[in-house]
Design a protein around this motif. Sequence first.
Motif, PDB file in Angstrom:
ATOM      1  N   PRO A 185       0.835  -1.208   0.000  1.00  0.00           N
ATOM      2  CA  PRO A 185       0.000   0.000   0.000  1.00  0.00           C
ATOM      3  C   PRO A 185       0.869   1.257   0.000  1.00  0.00           C
ATOM      4  O   PRO A 185       1.823   1.366   0.775  1.00  0.00           O
ATOM      5  CB  PRO A 185      -0.802  -0.119   1.304  1.00  0.00           C
ATOM      6  N   ARG A 186       0.532   2.182  -0.880  1.00  0.00           N
ATOM      7  CA  ARG A 186       1.311   3.421  -1.010  1.00  0.00           C
ATOM      8  C   ARG A 186       0.373   4.570  -1.369  1.00  0.00           C
ATOM      9  O   ARG A 186      -0.715   4.352  -1.903  1.00  0.00           O
ATOM     10  CB  ARG A 186       2.369   3.282  -2.108  1.00  0.00           C
ATOM     11  N   PRO A 187       0.796   5.824  -1.127  1.00  0.00           N
ATOM     12  CA  PRO A 187      -0.062   6.962  -1.472  1.00  0.00           C
ATOM     13  C   PRO A 187      -0.257   7.092  -2.970  1.00  0.00           C
ATOM     14  O   PRO A 187       0.620   6.745  -3.766  1.00  0.00           O
ATOM     15  CB  PRO A 187       0.696   8.167  -0.897  1.00  0.00           C
ATOM     16  N   VAL A 188      -1.423   7.634  -3.350  1.00  0.00           N
ATOM     17  CA  VAL A 188      -1.782   7.714  -4.763  1.00  0.00           C
ATOM     18  C   VAL A 188      -0.813   8.588  -5.548  1.00  0.00           C
ATOM     19  O   VAL A 188      -0.534   8.332  -6.719  1.00  0.00           O
ATOM     20  CB  VAL A 188      -3.232   8.213  -4.923  1.00  0.00           C
ATOM     21  N   TRP A 189      -0.266   9.628  -4.899  1.00  0.00           N
ATOM     22  CA  TRP A 189       0.637  10.510  -5.656  1.00  0.00           C
ATOM     23  C   TRP A 189       1.875   9.760  -6.122  1.00  0.00           C
ATOM     24  O   TRP A 189       2.446  10.086  -7.164  1.00  0.00           O
ATOM     25  CB  TRP A 189       1.039  11.732  -4.818  1.00  0.00           C
TER      26      TRP A 189
END
Length: 424
Positions: free
Chosen positions: A301-305
């Motif tokens: 899981p990672r930030p959308v940016w």
Amino acid sequence: MDTTRNTALQAWMDEHGYSSNSLAEAVNRALERLTGRPGGLDGSSVRAWKAGRVRWPKSATRKALENVTGLSATALGFVPRGRTPSTPAPPQEDPDMKRRTLGGIAVAAAVAAAPGTAPRRIGMSDVDRLQSRFAEIIASDHRHGGQLGIEQRAAALADEALNLQNSGSATQRVRSRLYACAAGFRSSAMWAAIDGRRYDDAQRHMREAQALAEMSGDQAIKFRIWSHAGTMYRHLGRPGDALAANDVARSLHLTRRDPLFASLGLARQGAIRGAAQDRTSTRRAFGQAQDALDRADPEAPRPVWLTAFYDQAELHSLALSAHLALGEYPTAEAHAHQCLSALRPYMARSRAIATTRLAHAQLAQGDAEAAVASAMKVPSSAATQHARVSRMLQEFGAALRATAHGSSTVQTWTEHTAAWRTSA
């Protein structure tokens, strides 16, 4: 079963010209890159998503869809199991976005100021709403980049997130997330200003973003802001400051937890080293960046940016910039072709930049005809409205006239740019 139509997904498909069948094919290809096995989706699968019959696809399918679109599954209108469905804002550029953003600020301020009313409870649903707007900003940036309107909308949304802090009660976790949202929007405003060569505005957004990020305690957004700062100083011709800023990003402990963050930090370090004419360090940084990218878990899981732009194509794009600055034109051209072949469909801004750099690399090798053919592939909208692309094309034209004066290629380019000015 609730079958509320997924209007956000439909809007994204309409804007980007995807049919149900073509989106299924694109997701199948992304699944094969992720898992090593071809996906089994077809047009009926996508129609089930649009109709709301499938509200939360399987994890690998969601990841593949996010890789194709550059948006999170929730921003695309999908609803995690156990949540009540809502109608999210469509992810395309909305002409009413600024009006709605300012309206949200006014409502939040009115709630905070209204006498005799109990303060409302601010919760994760408010954070989720802001995150969906953040995804819209990210998508607009990848399509257009550098536009003043994107900068202004991002700054207004940062203000909206801060106004929410004062409009009701909230847990510390929610308050930290709101500060992270505000920092994220400010960092997008900062990036739009950098991309548009409005560096004074970028530095103002940077200072505000850094303060908000500290209050949030969010390592990922701190990384984004300092990494952007390194890029800004590189564009300003200040490699010492660029390295110092990028080192702050690379020193955060999340780069030791997640190789994808480490890879981006190393790749940007390579671009800075290239601008500073340090060949040995440039090659070392990109070798390490590639190793880290190869180790990164695509399912983490990672930030959308981050997931919306950083991949093999972006690594090649940064290597292209570095080797072009070093005068290693055949290597730069090779990275340009690899970048362009790997770019995701929605990366319009990145495609225009890489194509322009390809033209520069070809011209520097004496192939004016191929260089002009490449430069003519840059869309007129990017050539006339994106500050970085416009400047690079002006420099390309000047170099072309200097090296191929009086040739037919110069005439072809002159006529082509005249048509741009007419259509602008």
